[in-house]
Write a protein that holds these residues in place. Structure first.
Motif, PDB file in Angstrom:
ATOM      1  N   VAL A   1      58.338  47.349   5.083  1.00  0.00           N
ATOM      2  CA  VAL A   1      57.413  48.185   4.311  1.00  0.00           C
ATOM      3  C   VAL A   1      55.988  48.006   4.810  1.00  0.00           C
ATOM      4  CG1 VAL A   1      56.460  48.628   2.015  1.00  0.00           C
ATOM      5  CG2 VAL A   1      58.906  48.164   2.277  1.00  0.00           C
ATOM      6  N   MET A   2      55.604  46.782   5.103  1.00  0.00           N
ATOM      7  CA  MET A   2      54.247  46.523   5.573  1.00  0.00           C
ATOM      8  C   MET A   2      54.008  47.159   6.940  1.00  0.00           C
ATOM      9  SD  MET A   2      51.413  45.261   4.558  1.00  0.00           S
ATOM     10  CE  MET A   2      51.868  44.181   3.193  1.00  0.00           C
ATOM     11  N   THR A   3      55.035  47.228   7.769  1.00  0.00           N
ATOM     12  CA  THR A   3      54.905  47.904   9.060  1.00  0.00           C
ATOM     13  C   THR A   3      54.544  49.373   8.850  1.00  0.00           C
ATOM     14  OG1 THR A   3      56.480  46.419  10.144  1.00  0.00           O
ATOM     15  CG2 THR A   3      56.119  48.564  11.170  1.00  0.00           C
ATOM     16  N   LEU A   4      55.187  50.023   7.889  1.00  0.00           N
ATOM     17  CA  LEU A   4      54.855  51.422   7.593  1.00  0.00           C
ATOM     18  C   LEU A   4      53.446  51.550   7.048  1.00  0.00           C
ATOM     19  CD1 LEU A   4      57.971  53.229   6.088  1.00  0.00           C
ATOM     20  CD2 LEU A   4      57.251  52.980   8.454  1.00  0.00           C
ATOM     21  N   ARG A   5      53.032  50.629   6.220  1.00  0.00           N
ATOM     22  CA  ARG A   5      51.672  50.688   5.681  1.00  0.00           C
ATOM     23  C   ARG A   5      50.629  50.581   6.788  1.00  0.00           C
ATOM     24  NH1 ARG A   5      51.336  46.745   0.482  1.00  0.00           N
ATOM     25  NH2 ARG A   5      49.108  47.167   0.851  1.00  0.00           N
ATOM     26  N   LEU A   6      50.865  49.693   7.730  1.00  0.00           N
ATOM     27  CA  LEU A   6      49.947  49.557   8.858  1.00  0.00           C
ATOM     28  C   LEU A   6      49.928  50.823   9.711  1.00  0.00           C
ATOM     29  CD1 LEU A   6      50.808  45.903   9.875  1.00  0.00           C
ATOM     30  CD2 LEU A   6      48.564  46.682   9.110  1.00  0.00           C
ATOM     31  N   ALA A   7      51.104  51.392   9.919  1.00  0.00           N
ATOM     32  CA  ALA A   7      51.197  52.585  10.752  1.00  0.00           C
ATOM     33  C   ALA A   7      50.560  53.792  10.094  1.00  0.00           C
ATOM     34  CB  ALA A   7      52.665  52.888  11.056  1.00  0.00           C
ATOM     35  N   ALA A   8      50.643  53.859   8.758  1.00  0.00           N
ATOM     36  CA  ALA A   8      50.150  55.044   8.047  1.00  0.00           C
ATOM     37  C   ALA A   8      48.682  54.948   7.662  1.00  0.00           C
ATOM     38  CB  ALA A   8      50.989  55.245   6.771  1.00  0.00           C
ATOM     39  N   ASP A   9      48.126  53.759   7.701  1.00  0.00           N
ATOM     40  CA  ASP A   9      46.744  53.573   7.250  1.00  0.00           C
ATOM     41  C   ASP A   9      45.777  54.046   8.336  1.00  0.00           C
ATOM     42  OD1 ASP A   9      44.264  52.730   6.368  1.00  0.00           O
ATOM     43  OD2 ASP A   9      44.974  50.785   5.679  1.00  0.00           O
ATOM     44  N   PRO A  10      45.012  55.088   8.080  1.00  0.00           N
ATOM     45  CA  PRO A  10      44.093  55.594   9.115  1.00  0.00           C
ATOM     46  C   PRO A  10      43.001  54.611   9.484  1.00  0.00           C
ATOM     47  CG  PRO A  10      43.666  56.666   7.003  1.00  0.00           C
ATOM     48  CD  PRO A  10      44.931  55.866   6.841  1.00  0.00           C
ATOM     49  N   GLY A  11      42.769  53.618   8.614  1.00  0.00           N
ATOM     50  CA  GLY A  11      41.732  52.635   8.914  1.00  0.00           C
ATOM     51  C   GLY A  11      42.224  51.498   9.777  1.00  0.00           C
ATOM     52  N   GLU A  12      43.512  51.464  10.050  1.00  0.00           N
ATOM     53  CA  GLU A  12      44.075  50.350  10.828  1.00  0.00           C
ATOM     54  C   GLU A  12      44.145  50.703  12.303  1.00  0.00           C
ATOM     55  OE1 GLU A  12      44.989  47.228   9.858  1.00  0.00           O
ATOM     56  OE2 GLU A  12      43.967  47.764   8.024  1.00  0.00           O
TER      57      GLU A  12
END
Length: 407
Positions: free
Chosen positions: A396-407
């Motif tokens: 789940v955290m991998t998806l959050r990193l991938a989807a976060d435009p600020g990352e």
């Protein structure tokens, strides 16, 4: 959106090398001795002044260039530093009513780290919706996943989504499906939404099926072509979800109020209902939603709670992304006493192989917190292996990193 699909989740390695060759040469010389006379003292010839050899500067050792970490590596590092209760929050997606950002952020602060938007969360226009989403996204780093069911047609949350749905796209050229989901991804992205639970991969047997109006046809290959086209349309802007694994078409009935059941065997399933899911997975869908569907030829338990169905999803179809349950509130509404406890359902789903548990129907802020606490407690007791919870949180955290435009 950051990189998501396998073809874009690559590690870049950079190596630098340097060499220096220093050549030093010393000049040499001499002259003939002068002729001596009786009255002269011998005058020694002047020794040549030696030219100092150049001093070689030490060759600097080049500093290795940093190798960018993949989202998976960063996610693993983040999860490694979390407590059990923090990991439990990562794997729960909940819902709070209204368009006021404060209660939505408050829900995330109470435990669940993902949010699904329902009809009551939709603002008057895209700009207003973006303000809601931005407030939620800024509540954590990396930003929480913000999901929505945006199939079009019968299941439409955004009033300004007038794009074709499965009802109009049955039998259409796949390019029309791609165009519809390409435009839909623009709408969702503009609203600050990162996950679409919107690609129906079910194969209904006929027009009488509960899911028929939301499916792309009754032929597995035709549905597979449409599913593949929908994933391609959403591209790298929206995280794509295939639903309802292993297939609502095979198991007749409405899973909002019962547990649809079929005696379809594994071999029969592989030749029919599995085909669109395999196509969407091969196209790069990041999530698969596992339904509350009972295939007695495979497992007596609903697929959402079945270790065997999660094994099939991983091993037989090769899925490496996030397996999310359908709304667990539907399972408690089935009327079956074995599934009356939402906390037990959540812990069973995670133990079976789910990575993200979705809870909407009947779930209050207090119940969301109980589910997060229950997952943590079950892990501490060993009912959920600690590495299973860590694995789910990392995905789940991998998806959050991938989807976060600020990352």
């Amino acid at each position: 959106m950051g990189t998501v699909r396998k073809t874009r989740l690559t590690r870049i390695a950079v190596a630098l090398g340097a060499a220096a060759v220093l050549v030093a040469c010393s000049p040499g010389g001499g002259g003939a001795a002068p002729e001596l006379t009786a009255t002269s003292s011998p005058v020694p010839s002047a020794a040549p002044t030696p030219t100092p050899a150049p001093t070689a500067s030490p060759t600097p050792t080049p500093s290795p260039s940093p190798v960018p970490q993949t989202d998976e590596a960063r996610a693993a590092a983040l999860v490694a530093g979390m407590s059990t209760i923090e990991r439990a929050g990562v794997v729960v997606m909940g819902h709070a009513p209204g368009t006021d950002p404060a209660p939505l952020v408050g829900l995330l602060e109470s435990g669940p780290q993902g949010l699904i938007l329902m009809g009551d969360n939709i603002a008057a226009d895209p700009d207003a919706q973006r303000l809601v989403s931005d407030a939620v996204a800024s509540s954590a780093t990396p930003a929480p996943l913000i999901a929505i069911d945006e199939e079009g047609g019968d299941v439409t949350r955004l009033p300004w989504d007038g794009l074709p749905s499965a009802r109009e796209l049955k039998g259409a050229d796949p390019s029309a499906v791609t165009a519809a989901f390409d435009a839909r991804a623009d709408l969702l992205g503009a609203a600050g939404i990162t996950v679409n639970f919107g690609i129906v991969a079910d194969v209904p047997p006929d027009e009488g099926s509960f899911i028929f109006s939301r499916a792309y046809g009754t032929d597995p290959e035709i549905v597979a072509d449409a599913v593949r086209a929908a994933v391609a349309g959403e591209g790298d802007r929206i995280l794509s979800t295939l639903k309802h694994f292993p297939g609502h078409g095979a198991a007749s009935g409405d899973s909002h109020s019962s547990i649809p059941t079929t005696d379809e065997t594994y071999d029969e399933w592989m030749g029919s209902d599995a085909v669109p899911f395999a196509a969407g997975i091969d196209e790069g869908a990041e999530l698969v939603m596992v339904g509350h569907l009972r295939f007695t030829g495979v497992d007596e338990r609903p697929a959402s709670l079945s270790p065997e169905w999660y094994r099939i999803l991983r091993d037989d179809l090769g899925f490496e992304g996030v397996a999310v349950t359908d709304d667990l509130g539907m399972l408690t509404s089935s009327g079956e006493a074995a599934y009356a406890d939402p906390v037990a359902n959540a812990t069973s789903a995670l133990g079976a192989g789910a990575d993200l548990v979705l809870t909407v129907v009947g779930a209050s802020a207090e119940e969301h917190a109980r589910i997060v606490d229950g997952i943590a407690a079950a892990t501490e007791r060993g009912e959920i292996p600690a590495d299973r919870l860590a694995e789910a949180a990392e995905r789940v955290m991998t998806l959050r990193l991938a989807a976060d435009p600020g990352e």
